[in-house]
Motif scaffolding. Sequence first.
Motif, short mmCIF file in Angstrom:
data_model
loop_
_atom_site.label_atom_id
_atom_site.label_comp_id
_atom_site.label_asym_id
_atom_site.label_seq_id
_atom_site.Cartn_x
_atom_site.Cartn_y
_atom_site.Cartn_z
N SER A 246 -6.94 2.21 -6.72
CA SER A 246 -6.51 3.28 -5.82
C SER A 246 -7.69 4.17 -5.41
O SER A 246 -7.77 4.60 -4.26
N ALA B 111 -2.86 6.45 -2.55
CA ALA B 111 -2.98 5.00 -2.29
C ALA B 111 -1.67 4.41 -1.80
O ALA B 111 -1.67 3.52 -0.95
N GLU C 220 -15.83 -6.57 -3.32
CA GLU C 220 -15.46 -6.22 -1.94
C GLU C 220 -16.68 -6.29 -1.02
O GLU C 220 -16.57 -6.74 0.13
N LEU D 259 -9.67 2.25 -2.88
CA LEU D 259 -8.91 2.20 -1.63
C LEU D 259 -9.00 3.53 -0.88
O LEU D 259 -9.18 3.56 0.35
N ILE E 237 -2.57 -1.03 5.70
CA ILE E 237 -3.48 -2.15 5.53
C ILE E 237 -2.96 -3.36 6.29
O ILE E 237 -1.83 -3.81 6.09
N LYS F 131 -10.72 4.16 2.79
CA LYS F 131 -9.95 4.76 3.88
C LYS F 131 -10.64 6.02 4.39
O LYS F 131 -10.70 6.26 5.61
#
Length: 356
Positions: free
Chosen positions: A116, A267, A339, A119, A274, A123
Amino acid sequence: MNPWLLWSALSHTARLSTALQILLFLPLTLATLSTQAFLLLSLLLSIHSLIHGTLILLWGSNALSIMQVPMHPFLLLVTFNAFSQSAQPWLATAVYWWGKLLTFCGPSYVAMEGLSSLLFAQKAGQIGRDIADEAESYQFVILIVTAAAFVAAAWWVVIAYPAAAASPLSSTLLGVALTAFLFLVLIGFRLRCTNVVEASLLALFLAYNVWLCGFDQTSFSDPASSYAPLLSNILPHLQTLVNFITNTLPKPVLVALLYRLSILQVASRILPTIGADNWESDQGEIDGRPTSIMTRILLTYRQLIFVMVYSHLLLLDPSSQVWWRWANIMFTLFLWAVELVVSPDGDDDSAKWKID
């Protein structure tokens, strides 16, 4: 007065009262009775939260928030009554397996917090990139803010270093984490797969966890020593109660709980966005997306998640909390490395939102 405003105020007050009761009752039981009594109260609160969330899912009325307020004191009284003498064998067995379940769920809490946090950072990097595209002045402001975040993170690590690196192993882990973070930032910039907003937020996340690893556990006394029964003079009793609350609620646990629940909430709001196409306008189709369904479930049963996460944190001793923090740092850095590796090249249209 508008009836809707009054009803909304009552509903929000009831939710706040519920959260405060859970925050106080669980450590109160752990401090004054035993671990078994604490686990029983945690189990009862979890069952109640599961039923409450299901009723919200089926009914959806704000009256449920008000109706559940008396339930928590009642469950506390049930727990105290159950352990006022020797507990029944079946009850001891139930709380034993509930404690095992909370322990087994520990890695999932760490994984959800790390995922989270990553993420949220990505963002925020996307939003920062969109804002920077609007005007050069915005780019200047973003650079100043992110530079301040990097400086704050570095200062935070330096301040926490003496306590966080108290042993050779912890100092080694800190060095590995900082080195890995710097390398990942350089690799991300070189591959054009990250930006300064994302990197600065992850730097703050790293510093926050390092700070928790060195949190002074001796800053508050034994909670059981501050408890006293009701006295004839109300002022000394109120002072005793304030001292008990202050010493019973463990500071690092509250900080970790607040961050973990907040980042999970954020999150859950990001998940539905997404993979959503910009041209998608059918609200029914959007609501049917798997991420939207997952978000609805998480928000509906957030009280259950609150009770389970809080119970797990209270069960951990200080040394266990420290090692879970290091595991959280390493897991998040590993996720970020994966990632960066699997992300498209910065020249790809699908990765342009991450380019600074």
